[in-house]
Design a protein around this motif. Structure first.
Motif, mmCIF file in Angstrom:
data_model
loop_
_atom_site.group_PDB
_atom_site.id
_atom_site.type_symbol
_atom_site.label_atom_id
_atom_site.label_comp_id
_atom_site.label_asym_id
_atom_site.label_seq_id
_atom_site.Cartn_x
_atom_site.Cartn_y
_atom_site.Cartn_z
ATOM 1 N N PHE A 1 16.568 51.159 27.620
ATOM 2 C CA PHE A 1 16.089 49.840 27.217
ATOM 3 C C PHE A 1 14.615 49.623 27.519
ATOM 4 O O PHE A 1 13.976 48.785 26.898
ATOM 5 C CB PHE A 1 16.944 48.741 27.852
ATOM 6 N N TYR B 1 19.383 59.955 32.592
ATOM 7 C CA TYR B 1 20.066 59.520 31.374
ATOM 8 C C TYR B 1 19.910 60.610 30.330
ATOM 9 O O TYR B 1 18.795 61.020 30.019
ATOM 10 C CB TYR B 1 19.438 58.228 30.873
ATOM 11 N N ARG B 2 21.024 61.105 29.797
ATOM 12 C CA ARG B 2 20.954 62.139 28.776
ATOM 13 C C ARG B 2 20.936 61.472 27.419
ATOM 14 O O ARG B 2 21.915 60.854 27.027
ATOM 15 C CB ARG B 2 22.145 63.082 28.888
ATOM 16 N N ILE C 1 13.538 50.875 24.214
ATOM 17 C CA ILE C 1 14.085 50.180 23.045
ATOM 18 C C ILE C 1 13.461 48.803 22.890
ATOM 19 O O ILE C 1 13.054 48.419 21.798
ATOM 20 C CB ILE C 1 15.619 50.037 23.165
ATOM 21 N N MET D 1 22.179 53.501 32.926
ATOM 22 C CA MET D 1 22.547 52.714 31.747
ATOM 23 C C MET D 1 21.364 51.879 31.251
ATOM 24 O O MET D 1 21.221 51.626 30.071
ATOM 25 C CB MET D 1 23.711 51.805 32.123
ATOM 26 N N LEU E 1 9.800 48.779 21.520
ATOM 27 C CA LEU E 1 9.764 49.403 20.187
ATOM 28 C C LEU E 1 10.410 48.483 19.152
ATOM 29 O O LEU E 1 9.869 48.253 18.072
ATOM 30 C CB LEU E 1 10.501 50.740 20.241
ATOM 31 N N PHE E 2 11.562 47.914 19.525
ATOM 32 C CA PHE E 2 12.261 46.989 18.635
ATOM 33 C C PHE E 2 11.375 45.784 18.334
ATOM 34 O O PHE E 2 11.237 45.357 17.196
ATOM 35 C CB PHE E 2 13.563 46.553 19.313
ATOM 36 N N SER F 1 21.478 60.832 23.682
ATOM 37 C CA SER F 1 22.535 61.245 22.750
ATOM 38 C C SER F 1 23.450 62.311 23.327
ATOM 39 O O SER F 1 23.961 63.166 22.614
ATOM 40 C CB SER F 1 21.970 61.680 21.393
ATOM 41 N N ALA F 2 23.649 62.226 24.656
ATOM 42 C CA ALA F 2 24.696 62.980 25.345
ATOM 43 C C ALA F 2 24.546 64.483 25.268
ATOM 44 O O ALA F 2 25.514 65.210 25.402
ATOM 45 C CB ALA F 2 26.082 62.574 24.846
ATOM 46 N N PHE G 1 8.480 46.483 15.792
ATOM 47 C CA PHE G 1 8.803 46.547 14.364
ATOM 48 C C PHE G 1 9.440 45.258 13.873
ATOM 49 O O PHE G 1 9.328 44.938 12.697
ATOM 50 C CB PHE G 1 9.664 47.769 14.088
ATOM 51 N N LEU G 2 10.073 44.492 14.780
ATOM 52 C CA LEU G 2 10.553 43.173 14.373
ATOM 53 C C LEU G 2 9.373 42.287 14.007
ATOM 54 O O LEU G 2 9.400 41.562 12.997
ATOM 55 C CB LEU G 2 11.355 42.549 15.524
#
Lengths: 149, 491
Positions: B5, B57-58, B8, B1, B11-12, B60-61, B15-16
């Motif tokens: 992150f 972790y897959r 993310i 899970m 990267l977030f 987008s499933a 660009f923020l």
């Protein structure tokens, strides 16, 4: 000698007539990304090329006023943030990152395929802005001296 | 899970930062410190609590042959901890150092992109995805090398970009050959299908990846870009490049591909050992003649990478233990040495050893921590460099390669000699220097002290009891190819 802004009247007129058609075609490619070949990247490139036409025909000053370059820069950063937020929304909905979390709709309908059209639109904005801004920055350099114009 | 992150968060933040922008860098500093600190917490959590089993972790499933998967095993989480520790200190060091150059948010945005690229490379379980993240990290690195904006920095960045593109092309051809022969890009599936194929395929893939990732690692025949790029970049970026980038993009990927996918073929292990030994000796000979402090450190990176390659090439558990331990230690002490060089350059305006003198009174923290780092890199007990070099040398003797062991010892002695030169001319010279241009601030000193403490603390990783829980799982992952396949495929 003062640099002439833009090209001749013929080119300007043709550009004025065609630019919205090109942008419309870009939107078409983006919005039908989940149905036909193309998608966010291809459509984004087409939109960037439409802006490039204006830049070539009318010159930097006019394009800066017409497009508001600083706004495009913000839009470029915003698009990837929206992309990540949409991916995280799937996590909040109890799915995996970037997984589809809304209904899939009917096959071949414009509003179908779950979140893929939304991602296509975001990618389209990102690609269009990024490509155009790269060209914009490169066109601001004077080749002979290597300084900013 | 927690796996996405790692990518993310940086990267977030990148660009923020560019979205908020503005003229000053206050928001950028705050956001990047928060982001890097949360990455440290996340990677430590992943290492100590979540990291006892392989997490898959897959994205987008989508299931494995179709989609992209992220894999965190002991090796990945070990490298992630290394990346996040160095990047935390690097951001802290940057705050004052970069304001000294300019007050610009672009630096932090690029830094975060570099970080997300490296985390992505370390986590991904897909060959082409690895290539994409590698390019993200590299393009950010090219721009950061040129950040100072002087002519020689542009030259170094251009040279780096050319060499980086050559190596990326080789890697892309290697990926094409792999896909052509195995019809998959998932690392675990490639590993499963390769043994059934002609051995020539393994040699082709191995040769292309060896050259491509060897260029990123800067082992000896591929080293030409490194001294320019690493000495021209701003000091915190030098420590990121030398400390973690050449390991995340080079060593880590070499381990993953040659051990977990190709299954440690004999021929390439021999090439590893030869390249490693050549790098140790020639790197240190090139380093010893340098007077520019950062250039000297950059040549030492080549030499220390040689030790890691030698340890890997032995392919015994002891050799691999030495290699991964030295990889971690090198990140710590080389990062610290680049901070020292940066602090000296900022305070005195020069990093030429000929113009320096006795600065132990003027910059007590800098000269003190540089002494610790110098002892550590030269392999003096009880600092961490001693233990890892000792293990590599013992492993070389045990597996019947006394010549390589001897050359490694010679390299270590020459390293000591060149760092005695640094200390003698740079920090404890005859001429006492009494004026400085700028003060070295609290955050910079804090970053240096943190790494100096870690130079001592990480040598505890070899103590029996701690070694079993930290280093042994990593060796198990590297040596056990079938286990990797089975865990990733979920069988």
């Amino acid at each position: 000698m003062k640099r002439q802004t833009g090209m001749t009247l013929i080119v300007k007129t043709i550009t004025r007539l065609t630019v919205w058609l090109i942008i419309l075609y870009g939107f078409y490619i983006i919005l039908h990304g989940h149905l036909t070949p193309g998608g966010g990247f291809g459509g984004g490139v087409i939109i960037a090329l439409a802006f490039l036409n204006v830049l070539l025909a009318y010159g930097r000053e006019f394009t800066d006023k017409w497009l508001k370059i600083s706004f495009l820069e913000k839009l470029e950063s915003l698009s990837i943030i929206l992309f990540l937020l949409l991916g995280i929304t799937a996590l909040l909905a109890g799915k995996l990152f970037l997984e589809n979390f809304i209904g899939k709709g009917h096959l071949y309908h414009l509003l179908s395929a779950g979140t893929i059209p939304v991602f296509n639109i975001i990618i389209g904005i990102k690609v269009a802005m990024s490509l155009f801004l790269v060209i914009w920055i490169l066109s601001g350099l004077k080749l002979e001296e290597g300084e900013e114009a | 899970m927690i796996l996405p992150f790692y990518i993310i968060i940086p990267l977030f933040t990148a660009f923020l930062i560019s979205l908020i922008g503005g003229k000053k860098d206050y928001a950028a500093v705050i956001f990047s410190v928060i982001s890097v600190f949360s990455l440290v917490c996340l990677s430590l959590y992943g290492f100590f609590i979540g990291g006892r089993q392989i997490l898959v972790y897959r994205m987008s499933a989508w299931d494995i042959p179709v989609g992209i998967n992220l894999v965190q095993d002991s090796l990945s989480s070990f490298v992630l901890v290394m990346i996040s520790i160095i990047s935390l200190t690097s951001v802290l060091f940057s705050i004052q150092y970069i304001r000294h150059l300019s007050q610009d948010w672009k630096y932090y945005a690029l830094f975060m992109l570099l970080l997300s690229g490296m985390n992505g490379v370390v986590l991904t379980g897909d060959l082409f995805n690895l290539f994409v993240f590698m390019e993200i990290a590299l393009i950010a690195a090219f721009s950061l090398v040129a950040y100072g904006g002087r002519a020689e920095e542009y030259e170094a960045a251009f040279k780096y970009a050319v060499m980086g593109s050559v190596s990326s092309t080789l890697i892309l051809v290697g990926i094409a050959v792999t896909y052509c022969s195995t019809s998959t890009l998932t690392l675990a599936l490639i590993a499963e299908r390769l043994p059934a194929l002609n051995t020539k395929v393994v040699y082709w893939i191995g040769g292309l990846f060896m050259a491509g990732f060897g260029l990123k690692t800067a082992a000896m025949p591929f080293h030409a870009w490194l001294p320019d790029a690493h000495s021209s970049a701003p000091a915190p970026i030098s420590s990121m490049l030398s400390g973690v980038l050449i390991k995340a993009l080079g060593i880590y990927v070499l381990i993953r591909i040659f051990f977990n996918v190709l299954g440690a073929p004999e021929l390439f292990m021999r090439i590893f050992m030869v390249l490693g030994t050549v790098s140790i000796i020639i790197g240190v000979f090139l380093a010893i003649g340098q007077w520019d402090m950062k250039r000297l450190l950059a040549y030492h990176s080549i030499s220390q990478i040689g030790y890691i390659l030698l340890g890997l090439g032995l392919a015994t558990p002891l050799g691999i233990l030495g290699a991964i331990f030295h990889m971690f230690n090198h990140a710590i002490f080389k990062g610290l040495l680049f901070y020292n060089a940066g602090a000296v350059e900022m305070a005195l305006g020069t990093r030429n050893l000929k113009n320096l003198g006795n600065i132990s009174k003027l910059l007590p923290v800098t000269s003190g921590t540089s002494m610790i780092a110098s002892l550590s890199i030269s392999g003096i007990p009880p600092f961490n460099g001693f233990f890892s070099k000792l293990i590599i040398i013992i492993a070389a003797i045990k597996s019947g390669h006394p010549v390589y062991a001897f050359l490694a010892v010679v390299g270590s002695i020459l390293t000591l000699a060149s760092f005695m030169k640094v200390q003698r001319y740079g920090f404890h010279g005859d001429r006492v220097i009494e004026t400085k241009q700028t003060n070295v601030g609290l955050a910079m000193n804090g970053a240096m002290i943190t790494l100096a403490v870690l130079c001592l603390v990480t040598s505890l990783m070899i103590v029996p009891g701690i070694k079993e829980s930290i280093l042994d799982p990593v060796i198990a992952v590297i040596l056990n190819k079938t286990q990797y396949i089975q865990m990733v495929m979920g069988r």
